[in-house]
Design a protein around this motif. Structure first.
Motif, PDB file in Angstrom:
ATOM      1  N   ASN A  79       0.815  -1.214   0.000  1.00 14.89           N
ATOM      2  CA  ASN A  79       0.000   0.000   0.000  1.00 14.89           C
ATOM      3  C   ASN A  79       0.850   1.266   0.000  1.00 14.89           C
ATOM      4  OD1 ASN A  79       0.938  -0.290   2.612  1.00 14.89           O
ATOM      5  ND2 ASN A  79      -0.918   0.459   3.557  1.00 14.89           N
TER       6      ASN A  79
ATOM      7  N   ARG B 246       1.708   2.493  -3.971  1.00 18.56           N
ATOM      8  CA  ARG B 246       0.654   3.005  -4.848  1.00 18.56           C
ATOM      9  C   ARG B 246      -0.114   4.123  -4.155  1.00 18.56           C
ATOM     10  NH1 ARG B 246       0.426  -2.575  -4.599  1.00 18.56           N
ATOM     11  NH2 ARG B 246       1.351  -3.548  -6.415  1.00 18.56           N
ATOM     12  N   ARG B 247       0.254   5.344  -4.504  1.00 17.78           N
ATOM     13  CA  ARG B 247      -0.430   6.500  -3.933  1.00 17.78           C
ATOM     14  C   ARG B 247      -0.655   7.534  -5.015  1.00 17.78           C
ATOM     15  NH1 ARG B 247       2.194   7.934   1.899  1.00 17.78           N
ATOM     16  NH2 ARG B 247       1.638   5.999   2.900  1.00 17.78           N
ATOM     17  N   GLU B 248      -1.707   8.290  -4.829  1.00 16.66           N
ATOM     18  CA  GLU B 248      -2.001   9.348  -5.802  1.00 16.66           C
ATOM     19  C   GLU B 248      -1.018  10.502  -5.686  1.00 16.66           C
ATOM     20  OE1 GLU B 248      -6.100  10.520  -5.581  1.00 16.66           O
ATOM     21  OE2 GLU B 248      -6.781   8.449  -5.540  1.00 16.66           O
ATOM     22  N   ASP B 249      -0.404  10.690  -4.513  1.00 14.41           N
ATOM     23  CA  ASP B 249       0.485  11.834  -4.297  1.00 14.41           C
ATOM     24  C   ASP B 249       1.929  11.584  -4.709  1.00 14.41           C
ATOM     25  OD1 ASP B 249       0.868  10.034  -2.233  1.00 14.41           O
ATOM     26  OD2 ASP B 249       1.047  11.551  -0.679  1.00 14.41           O
TER      27      ASP B 249
END
Length: 100
Positions: free
Chosen positions: A79, A82-85
């Motif tokens: 987790n 995978r991040r939008e930021d």
């Protein structure tokens, strides 16, 4: 990121090792260890990058329970990748800058 057990080795001369220790104060050099804030991958840097240390770490990875533990530890970071930021390297850079 691929759940592959590994050993981190950086062989450096004594001067480079000394300069690195004076300028950079971090516990780990691998992205996985930095993100997880613990030593999932064994790291051998500078004078610790000996054939004996590396061979011992490789032998430890031949034990299924040790490999399975490392793989499970790597999965715990899924987790974090995978991040939008931003990607992993951006998150690492931000963490290092916050620690300075």
């Amino acid at each position: 990121m691929l759940h592959v057990p590994a050993i981190i080795v950086y062989k450096m001369n004594a001067i480079t090792t000394w300069i690195g220790k004076m300028l950079i104060n971090i516990k780990w050099v691998s992205l996985v260890n930095i993100l997880l804030k613990r030593g999932v991958y064994p790291e051998f840097l500078g004078p610790n990058a000996t054939a004996e240390n590396i061979l011992d770490a490789v032998q430890q990875l031949t034990i299924p329970a040790n490999r399975d533990k490392m793989t499970k530890d790597l999965q715990s970071a899924d987790n974090m990748w995978r991040r939008e930021d931003g990607g992993a390297s951006k998150l690492i850079a931000q963490g290092i800058l916050q620690a300075i």
